[in-house]
Write a protein that holds these residues in place. Structure first.
Motif, PDB file in Angstrom:
ATOM      1  N   GLU A   7       0.608  -0.870  -0.234  1.00 11.92           N
ATOM      2  CA  GLU A   7      -0.301   0.237  -0.267  1.00 11.92           C
ATOM      3  C   GLU A   7       0.742   1.489  -0.027  1.00 11.92           C
ATOM      4  O   GLU A   7       2.170   0.866   0.978  1.00 11.92           O
ATOM      5  CB  GLU A   7      -0.662  -0.107   1.514  1.00 11.92           C
ATOM      6  CG  GLU A   7      -1.608   1.216   2.064  1.00 11.92           C
ATOM      7  CD  GLU A   7      -2.663   2.277   0.818  1.00 11.92           C
ATOM      8  OE1 GLU A   7      -2.304   2.151   0.243  1.00 11.92           O
ATOM      9  OE2 GLU A   7      -3.756   1.276   0.752  1.00 11.92           O
ATOM     10  N   ASP A   8       0.849   2.129  -0.796  1.00 11.83           N
ATOM     11  CA  ASP A   8       1.545   2.783  -0.922  1.00 11.83           C
ATOM     12  C   ASP A   8       0.868   4.689  -0.304  1.00 11.83           C
ATOM     13  O   ASP A   8       1.991   5.397   0.348  1.00 11.83           O
ATOM     14  CB  ASP A   8       1.866   4.076  -2.559  1.00 11.83           C
ATOM     15  CG  ASP A   8       0.048   4.112  -3.762  1.00 11.83           C
ATOM     16  OD1 ASP A   8      -0.728   3.476  -2.390  1.00 11.83           O
ATOM     17  OD2 ASP A   8       0.153   5.194  -4.340  1.00 11.83           O
ATOM     18  N   GLU A   9      -0.696   4.193   0.436  1.00 14.75           N
ATOM     19  CA  GLU A   9      -0.534   5.649   1.197  1.00 14.75           C
ATOM     20  C   GLU A   9       0.208   5.426   2.648  1.00 14.75           C
ATOM     21  O   GLU A   9      -0.404   4.637   3.680  1.00 14.75           O
ATOM     22  CB  GLU A   9      -2.108   5.231   1.867  1.00 14.75           C
ATOM     23  CG  GLU A   9      -2.526   6.256   0.247  1.00 14.75           C
ATOM     24  CD  GLU A   9      -3.436   5.563  -0.582  1.00 14.75           C
ATOM     25  OE1 GLU A   9      -5.425   6.168   0.335  1.00 14.75           O
ATOM     26  OE2 GLU A   9      -4.405   5.439  -1.282  1.00 14.75           O
ATOM     27  N   ALA A  10       1.255   6.045   3.195  1.00 20.60           N
ATOM     28  CA  ALA A  10       1.086   5.909   4.153  1.00 20.60           C
ATOM     29  C   ALA A  10       0.406   5.953   5.173  1.00 20.60           C
ATOM     30  O   ALA A  10       0.672   4.704   6.466  1.00 20.60           O
ATOM     31  CB  ALA A  10       2.219   7.208   4.591  1.00 20.60           C
ATOM     32  N   LEU A  50      -3.362  -6.399  -0.801  1.00 23.45           N
ATOM     33  CA  LEU A  50      -2.879  -5.365  -2.358  1.00 23.45           C
ATOM     34  C   LEU A  50      -3.682  -4.777  -2.486  1.00 23.45           C
ATOM     35  O   LEU A  50      -4.087  -4.194  -3.069  1.00 23.45           O
ATOM     36  CB  LEU A  50      -2.342  -6.538  -3.257  1.00 23.45           C
ATOM     37  CG  LEU A  50      -1.916  -5.975  -5.026  1.00 23.45           C
ATOM     38  CD1 LEU A  50      -0.450  -5.112  -4.908  1.00 23.45           C
ATOM     39  CD2 LEU A  50      -2.008  -7.492  -5.749  1.00 23.45           C
ATOM     40  N   ASP A  51      -2.853  -2.931  -2.619  1.00 18.41           N
ATOM     41  CA  ASP A  51      -3.740  -2.233  -3.192  1.00 18.41           C
ATOM     42  C   ASP A  51      -3.655  -2.457  -4.845  1.00 18.41           C
ATOM     43  O   ASP A  51      -2.851  -2.554  -5.461  1.00 18.41           O
ATOM     44  CB  ASP A  51      -3.422  -1.145  -2.303  1.00 18.41           C
ATOM     45  CG  ASP A  51      -3.782   0.423  -2.846  1.00 18.41           C
ATOM     46  OD1 ASP A  51      -5.234   0.569  -2.757  1.00 18.41           O
ATOM     47  OD2 ASP A  51      -3.343   0.729  -3.126  1.00 18.41           O
ATOM     48  N   ALA A  52      -5.037  -1.657  -5.730  1.00 18.20           N
ATOM     49  CA  ALA A  52      -4.816  -1.790  -6.599  1.00 18.20           C
ATOM     50  C   ALA A  52      -4.037  -0.617  -7.399  1.00 18.20           C
ATOM     51  O   ALA A  52      -3.077  -0.488  -8.523  1.00 18.20           O
ATOM     52  CB  ALA A  52      -6.059  -1.336  -7.215  1.00 18.20           C
ATOM     53  N   MET A  53      -3.640   0.623  -6.612  1.00 17.99           N
ATOM     54  CA  MET A  53      -2.937   1.654  -7.658  1.00 17.99           C
ATOM     55  C   MET A  53      -1.973   1.698  -6.601  1.00 17.99           C
ATOM     56  O   MET A  53      -1.880   1.915  -5.769  1.00 17.99           O
ATOM     57  CB  MET A  53      -4.226   2.324  -7.795  1.00 17.99           C
ATOM     58  CG  MET A  53      -5.414   2.842  -8.075  1.00 17.99           C
ATOM     59  SD  MET A  53      -5.342   2.193 -10.159  1.00 17.99           S
ATOM     60  CE  MET A  53      -4.279   4.221 -10.379  1.00 17.99           C
ATOM     61  N   LEU A  54      -1.049   1.314  -7.572  1.00 12.96           N
ATOM     62  CA  LEU A  54       0.700   1.531  -6.827  1.00 12.96           C
ATOM     63  C   LEU A  54       1.285   2.633  -7.919  1.00 12.96           C
ATOM     64  O   LEU A  54       1.136   2.161  -8.590  1.00 12.96           O
ATOM     65  CB  LEU A  54       1.072   0.600  -6.863  1.00 12.96           C
ATOM     66  CG  LEU A  54       0.224  -0.578  -5.338  1.00 12.96           C
ATOM     67  CD1 LEU A  54       0.745  -2.065  -5.023  1.00 12.96           C
ATOM     68  CD2 LEU A  54       0.550   0.067  -4.007  1.00 12.96           C
TER      69      LEU A  54
HETATM   70 CA    CA Z   1      -2.636   3.184  -3.893  1.00 16.21          CA
END
Ligand code: CA
Length: 219
Positions: A7-10, A50-54
């Motif tokens: 996940e990219d959102e901290a 797993l987040d879709a947007m990475l």
């Molecule tokens: Ca994301």
């Protein structure tokens, strides 16, 4: 059980990791597709969130690449309720999905279901004589009385229960119950085993000297 969150959102990553660790899971994290794919291929996780947007490459591509070599259960986190996104995830080999913003009890239930599916266990209630375990409720009884377990103790018990009748090596337990930051030479595992024996009976977990531990195995 050891999980990987990609996940990219901290803030979201930190929040999810904190919640899942409090539930007793060992949690590794990755912040982009490349790092996530590397960790998912290197380690045998019990489930991947797993987040879709990475960044680097997205969740769908990661999944398609991962599925060439691994069957690790994957729960996709999709940002909106777009049916095309869900279909694409399932087509790429996702086992399940949740839509953000998700309902926490539902997310945790889906993680538990995914882990059971990974272990090929359809039932949630497991009977070991005087000890009974329910993996959906994450509850343990001994002689009909609820036993209070720390989340980390529960995690060890559940792993051994899902592999009943098998000798589980210490290496495997470290791989599945501790995150990437934990030193495998620590005695944390021994402490958890001895706490479980104190609470569930000295003979409940069998030690096979030089091999590992098990429930329902010959000493
Ligand atoms: Ca994301």
């Amino acid at each position: 059980m050891r999980l990987l969150i990609i996940e990219d959102e901290a803030d979201m990553l930190r929040r999810l990791a904190t919640i899942l660790r409090a539930e007793g899971y060992a949690v590794d994290t990755a912040e982009d597709g490349e790092e996530g794919l590397y960790k998912a291929q290197e380690n045998d996780y019990d489930a991947v969130l797993l987040d879709a947007m990475l960044p680097k490459f997205d969740g769908w591509e990661l999944l398609a690449r991962l599925r060439k070599t691994k069957k690790t259960p994957v729960l996709m986190l999709t940002a909106r309720d777009a049916s095309a996104d869900r279909v694409r995830g399932l087509d790429c080999g996702a086992d399940d999905y949740v839509v953000k913003p998700f309902d926490l009890p539902e997310l945790l239930a889906r993680v538990r279901a995914l882990i059971r599916r990974g272990a090929a266990i359809a039932i949630t209630r497991m009977d070991f004589g005087e000890v009974v375990l329910d993996t959906a409720q994450r509850c343990v009884w001994r002689k009909g009385e609820v036993v209070a377990l720390q989340p980390s103790e529960y995690a060890l018990l559940e792993y051994l229960a899902l592999h009943r009748g098998e000798v589980v090596t210490r290496t495997t337990l470290y791989k599945h119950l501790f995150d990437e930051n934990e030193d495998t030479l620590s005695n944390l595992l021994d402490v958890r085993v001895s706490n479980l024996r104190r609470k569930l009976g000295q003979d409940f977990i069998i030690t096979r000297r030089g091999h590992g531990y098990g429930i329902g195995i010959e000493p």
